[in-house]
Each structure stands twice: as C-alpha cells, then as structure tokens.
Design an enzyme around this catalytic site. Structure first.
Site, PDB file in Angstrom:
ATOM      1  N   GLU A   1       4.280   6.495   7.460  1.00 59.25           N
ATOM      2  CA  GLU A   1       4.251   7.101   6.111  1.00 59.25           C
ATOM      3  C   GLU A   1       4.584   8.590   6.191  1.00 59.25           C
ATOM      4  O   GLU A   1       5.091   9.175   5.244  1.00 59.25           O
ATOM      5  CB  GLU A   1       2.875   6.906   5.448  1.00 59.25           C
ATOM      6  CG  GLU A   1       2.579   5.475   5.000  1.00 59.25           C
ATOM      7  CD  GLU A   1       3.251   5.085   3.677  1.00 59.25           C
ATOM      8  OE1 GLU A   1       3.566   5.956   2.853  1.00 59.25           O
ATOM      9  OE2 GLU A   1       3.462   3.863   3.483  1.00 59.25           O
TER      10      GLU A   1
ATOM     11  N   HIS B   1       5.134  -2.338   7.365  1.00 58.57           N
ATOM     12  CA  HIS B   1       5.637  -1.039   7.818  1.00 58.57           C
ATOM     13  C   HIS B   1       6.345  -1.155   9.173  1.00 58.57           C
ATOM     14  O   HIS B   1       7.182  -0.334   9.511  1.00 58.57           O
ATOM     15  CB  HIS B   1       4.490  -0.038   7.989  1.00 58.57           C
ATOM     16  CG  HIS B   1       3.974   0.561   6.710  1.00 58.57           C
ATOM     17  ND1 HIS B   1       3.270  -0.166   5.781  1.00 58.57           N
ATOM     18  CD2 HIS B   1       4.063   1.828   6.217  1.00 58.57           C
ATOM     19  CE1 HIS B   1       2.929   0.627   4.776  1.00 58.57           C
ATOM     20  NE2 HIS B   1       3.405   1.838   5.011  1.00 58.57           N
TER      21      HIS B   1
ATOM     22  N   CYS C   1       2.726  -6.387   9.865  1.00 60.73           N
ATOM     23  CA  CYS C   1       2.524  -5.328   8.866  1.00 60.73           C
ATOM     24  C   CYS C   1       3.926  -4.955   8.397  1.00 60.73           C
ATOM     25  O   CYS C   1       4.827  -4.763   9.232  1.00 60.73           O
ATOM     26  CB  CYS C   1       1.817  -4.133   9.506  1.00 60.73           C
ATOM     27  SG  CYS C   1       1.802  -2.663   8.451  1.00 60.73           S
TER      28      CYS C   1
ATOM     29  N   CYS D   1       2.697  -7.020   1.626  1.00 56.17           N
ATOM     30  CA  CYS D   1       1.703  -6.306   2.431  1.00 56.17           C
ATOM     31  C   CYS D   1       0.799  -7.357   3.065  1.00 56.17           C
ATOM     32  O   CYS D   1       0.196  -8.178   2.356  1.00 56.17           O
ATOM     33  CB  CYS D   1       0.887  -5.383   1.523  1.00 56.17           C
ATOM     34  SG  CYS D   1      -0.481  -4.566   2.368  1.00 56.17           S
TER      35      CYS D   1
ATOM     36  N   SER E   1       0.829  -1.211   0.000  1.00 53.63           N
ATOM     37  CA  SER E   1       0.000   0.000   0.000  1.00 53.63           C
ATOM     38  C   SER E   1       0.864   1.260   0.000  1.00 53.63           C
ATOM     39  O   SER E   1       0.375   2.333  -0.327  1.00 53.63           O
ATOM     40  CB  SER E   1      -0.886   0.008   1.245  1.00 53.63           C
ATOM     41  OG  SER E   1      -0.068   0.054   2.399  1.00 53.63           O
TER      42      SER E   1
HETATM   43  N1  DGL Z   1       2.279  -2.641   4.846  1.00 54.89           N
HETATM   44  C1  DGL Z   1       0.860  -2.927   4.945  1.00 54.89           C
HETATM   45  C2  DGL Z   1       0.649  -4.270   5.649  1.00 54.89           C
HETATM   46  O1  DGL Z   1       1.580  -5.063   5.730  1.00 54.89           O
HETATM   47  C3  DGL Z   1       0.213  -1.725   5.534  1.00 54.89           C
HETATM   48  C4  DGL Z   1      -1.212  -1.660   5.369  1.00 54.89           C
HETATM   49  C5  DGL Z   1      -1.825  -0.284   5.327  1.00 54.89           C
HETATM   50  O2  DGL Z   1      -1.671   0.382   4.311  1.00 54.89           O
HETATM   51  O3  DGL Z   1      -2.542   0.041   6.281  1.00 54.89           O
HETATM   52  O4  DGL Z   1      -0.430  -4.594   6.087  1.00 54.89           O
END
Ligand code: DGL
Length: 270
Positions: free
Chosen positions: A154, A189, A187, A73, A11
C-alpha cells in the site's frame, strides 16, 4: 443481457489485481470498485471490525445498483462471505477463496507440497486448507501468515531491497522446510509482488486466485443471462482515501493514464 456494473471491493488496492483479468476475459463488463484505503490493512483486525466495514461497503455498492458483488479480498471472503450472501439474498455475491481452492484441488496431487500465504485473519480462518481438502483430502497444504506485505505494498514499497528482505524473512524457511513446489497468493495484494517472489524462488509454481474468480463471475453471469453487451458505461473507482500512492498504484496496476481514470473519494462514515 445486463449492462449494470459489477461491484468489486477490497480493503485497499489489492482487489485491483482482478480487474485486468476481468477486462481481458469479459471486455463488455464495467466495474464499480471500492478500496477502503483509509482503513487498510484489514488482515490483522478483529473479525467484528472487518464485518462492520464489509457491511458498510456492501451497502454502498448495493446503493450504486450493481448487478453482482465480487469480494476481491481474501480476508473479507474468509470472514464475511456467508453473512453478506444472507444480507443480500437477491444479489449474486462471489468470494475469492472458493474458486481458487477448487482449481488447486483439481490441478494438484499428493506429490505436490502446496504453500498458502495470506493475512493473519485469512490463515486463522483455515479456509484455503479446509476447502482444498474438502475436494481432495490427499493434498499436502501448509499455511503461513505474511502480514507485513500489505502495508509495504500500500506504501508502494514493491521492487526494492526492503521487499526482497521481507519476502525472504517469511518464505526462506517456509519453502525449504516444507519442500514447497506450489505457492498460493492468498491475498489480492500479493500478485503485485509476484515477480519479486518468482525471482527469489524460481522453482515455485505460483497460483494467483485473481484469475480463478473471473471464471466464476463468467459462469454466474452466463447462467443468469446477465452478461453485458454493447456496453457504453464507464468504470468508476472509489477509495476512502485518495492518497498519491493509491493514484500511482492504480495507474500501474490497471495500466491506464490518469486522464482515463474515473477516481472518486467516498467516506463511508459520513
Ligand atoms: N487484499 C486483502 C486480502 O486479499 C488484503 C487484506 C488486508 O487489508 O490486510 O486479504
């Protein structure tokens, strides 16, 4: 042998956390990365919206002649993996949850208390819990949605008091009440705030699924005789919004200078 690039997508910038692991394990491989920075975060959106976005990204990567797709993701993996595999039956497509769940089931036992943190959509899917328990039903798995992390990351708000407070807000009670000893960063991130989490909870063993997915990629490419060799192609990074934050974060995560980075804008709605 196959020197075509591997298509990675997320994302936003989270999926980039998989790339250094890819290059250290499989240095001949090249990537085309797509981060949907204009529409991030996905993690609290409706599943139908996430599927629509994921279809657009997969169509774009397929048009770039990638040899395989990696869903870097958790949210897209939890909502779209089977659907994308059915849409592209000839293309190997790997999701990030399965390889990590298998590793956790192998390495833990009933004395461990395992916490999963992820977006709302990933936690609602219950995929980590289901896949871990399918391999080892004796394990203790606890889940918690931590939706504020992605927007902060982000935005580049990572190593400061705001992030520390947010981590404590989500994790203080979750860790204490369940007596956690293992925490899964569900996640892509979250490896970006791994150090901050480790500083606040040094007793936790942190599991980063970004490592496990690279092992699965290698297995598939080896089995299909598609590993790259003597590769002189370039790595290309696409984003649907090339903000200053994205450019700063991509350099930080990949540890490369902007002059070495091929960064392109791609609007999927055009
Ligand atoms: N990196 C995404 C994940 O692993 C983030 C999801 C998001 O955009 O909220 O779920």
């Amino acid at each position: 042998m196959d020197n075509r690039p591997i298509g990675f997508f997320d994302s936003g910038l989270g999926g980039l956390t998989c790339i250094p692991n890819l290059f250290s394990r499989l240095p001949e491989e090249r990537v085309i990365y797509f981060g949907d920075t204009a529409r991030t975060p996905y993690g609290s959106k409706a599943v139908s919206t996430i599927r629509h976005y994921a279809d657009q990204i997969a169509d774009f990567l397929a048009s770039q002649d990638v040899k395989m797709m990696v869903i870097a993701c958790n949210t897209i993996t939890a909502t779209c993996l089977e659907e994308l595999q059915a849409r592209f039956p000839q293309m190997p497509i790997v999701g990030i949850i399965g390889p990590a769940a298998e590793k956790i089931a192998e390495n833990c036992d009933s004395t461990n208390n395992i916490g999963i943190i992820a977006t709302k959509v990933t936690i609602a899917s219950d995929d980590y819990n289901t896949m871990i328990k399918a391999k080892n039903p004796a394990l203790n798995v606890y889940s918690k949605a931590t939706p504020a992390f992605v927007p902060l990351i982000e935005e580049g708000i990572v190593d400061n008091d705001i992030m520390d407070l947010t981590i404590r807000h989500y994790l203080d009670d979750f860790v204490a009440e369940n007596n956690l000893d293992t925490l899964v960063l569900g996640c892509t991130h979250y490896p970006i705030i791994r150090k901050e989490i480790m500083r606040l909870y040094p007793q936790l063993k942190i599991v980063n699924p970004s490592y496990e997915i690279i092992g699965r990629i290698e297995e598939i490419l080896r089995e299909k005789d598609m590993l790259a060799a003597g590769n002189d192609r370039e790595n290309i990074f696409y984003a649907s919004d090339l903000s200053e934050n994205f450019v700063n974060m991509i350099q930080k995560i990949l540890e490369i200078e902007s002059s070495e980075l091929i960064l392109k804008f791609k609007n999927l709605d055009l």
